[in-house]
Design an enzyme around this catalytic site. Structure first.
Site, PDB file in Angstrom:
ATOM      1  N   LYS A  73       0.814  -1.204   0.000  1.00 20.02           N
ATOM      2  CA  LYS A  73       0.000   0.000   0.000  1.00 20.02           C
ATOM      3  C   LYS A  73       0.861   1.274   0.000  1.00 20.02           C
ATOM      4  O   LYS A  73       0.422   2.316  -0.466  1.00 20.02           O
ATOM      5  CB  LYS A  73      -0.909   0.046   1.244  1.00 20.02           C
ATOM      6  CG  LYS A  73      -1.791  -1.171   1.470  1.00 20.02           C
ATOM      7  CD  LYS A  73      -2.926  -1.240   0.488  1.00 20.02           C
ATOM      8  CE  LYS A  73      -4.065  -2.158   0.896  1.00 20.02           C
ATOM      9  NZ  LYS A  73      -3.735  -3.559   1.159  1.00 20.02           N
TER      10      LYS A  73
HETATM   11  C1  LIG Z   1      -4.404  -4.712   0.700  1.00 17.15           C
HETATM   12  C2  LIG Z   1      -3.620  -5.950   0.620  1.00 17.15           C
HETATM   13  C3  LIG Z   1      -3.936  -6.954  -0.317  1.00 17.15           C
HETATM   14  C4  LIG Z   1      -5.132  -6.860  -1.222  1.00 17.15           C
HETATM   15  O1  LIG Z   1      -5.006  -5.853  -2.205  1.00 17.15           O
HETATM   16  P1  LIG Z   1      -6.303  -5.305  -2.947  1.00 17.15           P
HETATM   17  O2  LIG Z   1      -5.837  -4.171  -3.755  1.00 17.15           O
HETATM   18  O3  LIG Z   1      -7.245  -4.885  -1.850  1.00 17.15           O
HETATM   19  O4  LIG Z   1      -6.855  -6.428  -3.751  1.00 17.15           O
HETATM   20  C5  LIG Z   1      -3.108  -8.053  -0.383  1.00 17.15           C
HETATM   21  N1  LIG Z   1      -2.048  -8.192   0.441  1.00 17.15           N
HETATM   22  C6  LIG Z   1      -1.727  -7.254   1.349  1.00 17.15           C
HETATM   23  C7  LIG Z   1      -0.552  -7.482   2.234  1.00 17.15           C
HETATM   24  C8  LIG Z   1      -2.492  -6.105   1.467  1.00 17.15           C
HETATM   25  O5  LIG Z   1      -2.153  -5.171   2.373  1.00 17.15           O
END
Ligand SMILES: *Cc1c(COP(=O)(O)O)cnc(C)c1O
Length: 497
Positions: free
Chosen positions: A112
């Site tokens: 993120k």
């Molecule tokens: C948010 C997240 C996901 C999922 O990603 P999306 O964009 O919501 O599909 C997968 N792995 C981790 C570690 C995350 O923080």
């Protein structure tokens, strides 16, 4: 370039307006009205660029109301020195398994960061462009990782404030500590008695509730979103898919125009949607493989065309993917339906009123020509963690393990030997208990003890920002029911938190 709402194609706004609004007032999500195309020359040029230069180029194609200089300022602030070794998206080759795209070398150790380190800079600039005098109040629902990444991105950014809600019993101890110990003078964090979907649904309601919007306006505040529904998060995520492809090209791992697969551990469908957008731009992609944990609603949808939320919600070892309502799927439906906002509105209305919807067989077959889906239980994910450690001395986290497992199943089913990039979304040290248990079979009660043991057996170090959490002071320990969330937000806006 303009951006349209998935629920009303007549709503057309600039990038800065879309970024500031977060969501369209009709409840739809903003999508590009068309996709900029990358020529073979562009792709070849990109393969000679640094990550930051690639970001300037790709983001510039979308955010055409930003000057080149403005975009450079944003990418410099975000990617200049906030990622280990200055690279937000290193690619690691693991023998015959494929390539792992490690997106977790930023300040909060999850993917993120790649988008949330840059979003605040887009927001501040968008706010100026739109002659907005109000403070931008970011509201965020998190399944664990977004919250911390957003807090780090927005902390002390002038002209912005942020409130993060998280499911109180739905995140790991380290994730919770990361948020509870957050420092900064423009933010608040609050636990919610509910799961991520309850939390996200309520945040979405607050955004579109006229009465609450009016109340915070009195305090000089205006809402925006840091969730993956915000266009300002989606576009920076396209960059790392372009980057992975062009890096492989630069290193001679693939021939020009050779197609590759991406496997993406998926929750809200934001990350994999960015891969789809990269494909739309002309990056040669064979299949996009959507990996789910036992909350396998996307697996069922991709295989059957039916999206049905009437099912048990599971708390898993990959909490950031414990999601039943994947918001960004709406953007895919819009694109695959030939931009049919009437159809999308009606499907989303079915989802809201009946908790389910079904797409036509025609649409399902288009989806299946691009996407495959697989899912893994916690036990299957654990086996993958152990296998990677035993065979490649590689440590992967529980979310990435879902992608590895999905890829195994995909290969067994299809025999496809296209070169494949597995998207790795979190540091193994963010979920040390589950990772250590998967490798040794031993259960350790405390996350930090588990992290130390994990370091000992692997020779890898826990990222410093995680290691120092155990000495930090908890500043936020509020806990509310979902129906108390609006009041919490209004009193924060009024300066009471
Ligand atoms: C948010 C997240 C996901 C999922 O990603 P999306 O964009 O919501 O599909 C997968 N792995 C981790 C570690 C995350 O923080």
């Amino acid at each position: 370039m303009k951006f349209v709402s998935t629920r009303n194609s007549d709503v057309k706004v600039t990038a800065s307006k879309a970024i500031l609004s977060g969501i369209s007032s009709d409840g739809g999500l903003f999508v590009p009205e068309s996709f900029p195309e990358l020529s073979t020359d562009d792709i070849s040029n990109l393969s000679k660029m640094s990550y930051k230069e690639k970001a300037d180029f790709i983001i510039g194609k979308y955010f055409t109301d930003f000057s080149e200089q403005e975009i450079k300022e944003c990418t410099e602030a975000a990617y200049g020195d906030n990622f280990e070794n200055g690279d937000p998206a290193p690619l690691v080759k693991l023998g015959d398994l494929g390539y792992v795209l490690e997106l977790w070398h930023g300040p909060t150790s999850a993917f993120k960061d790649v988008a949330l380190q840059i979003l605040p800079h887009f927001i501040v600039k968008s706010s100026k462009k739109c002659k907005n005098n109000e403070v931008t109040l970011i509201l965020t629902a998190t399944s664990g990782d977004t919250g911390k990444a957003a807090l780090e991105g927005f902390k002390n950014v002038k002209g912005t404030e942020i409130v993060v809600f998280y499911p109180y019993n739905g995140v790991s101890k380290i994730q919770k500590l990361q948020m509870e110990t957050q420092e900064g003078d423009n933010l608040a964090v609050c636990g919610v008695n509910g799961n991520f979907d309850d939390t996200q649904t309520c945040v979405k309601k607050i955004f579109t509730d006229k009465n609450i919007n009016q109340k915070v306006k009195v305090f000089g505040r205006k809402f925006s979103s840091a969730n993956s529904i915000n266009l300002g998060r989606l576009v920076p995520q396209i960059v790392y898919y372009v980057s992975a492809y062009t890096s492989m090209l630069a290193e001679g791992e693939i021939e020009p125009s050779e197609k590759i697969n991406f496997v993406v551990p998926t929750g809200n469908f934001g990350n994999i949607l960015a891969a789809y957008y990269a494909r739309k731009m002309g990056i040669p992609v064979n299949r996009l493989i959507c990996g789910s944990n036992s909350n396998n609603i996307l697996y069922d949808f991709i295989k059957t065309g039916k999206y049905d939320t009437d099912r048990e919600f599971h708390l898993t070892d990959s909490p950031s993917m414990d999601i039943l309502v994947s918001s960004n799927l709406e953007r895919l439906l819009y694109d695959l339906s030939g931009k049919d906002s009437v159809l999308v509105s009606s499907l989303m209305n079915d989802l809201f009123t009946k908790g389910k919807y079904k797409v036509s067989d025609e649409m399902r077959s288009v989806i299946n020509s691009i996407f495959d889906a697989q899912w893994c239980s916690d036990a299957e994910g654990g086996k993958e963690i152990k296998k990677l450690f035993d065979e490649y001395s590689y440590l992967c986290d529980t979310h990435t393990a879902v992608a590895v497992g999905a890829y195994d199943k995909y290969r067994a089913e299809t025999g496809d030997d296209t070169k494949t990039v597995i998207v790795s979304t979190a540091s193994p040290f963010k979920f040390p208990k589950a990772v250590y248990r998967a490798i040794t079979g031993e259960t350790v009660d405390d996350d930090f003890d588990a992290a130390t043991k994990l370091s000992d057996i692997s020779g890898r170090k826990m990222p410093m920002q995680l290691a120092e959490l155990c000495n930090k002071k908890v500043g936020f320990d509020s806990f509310v029911e979902t129906d108390e969330m609006p009041d919490y937000v209004v009193s924060f806006a009024g300066g009471e938190e």
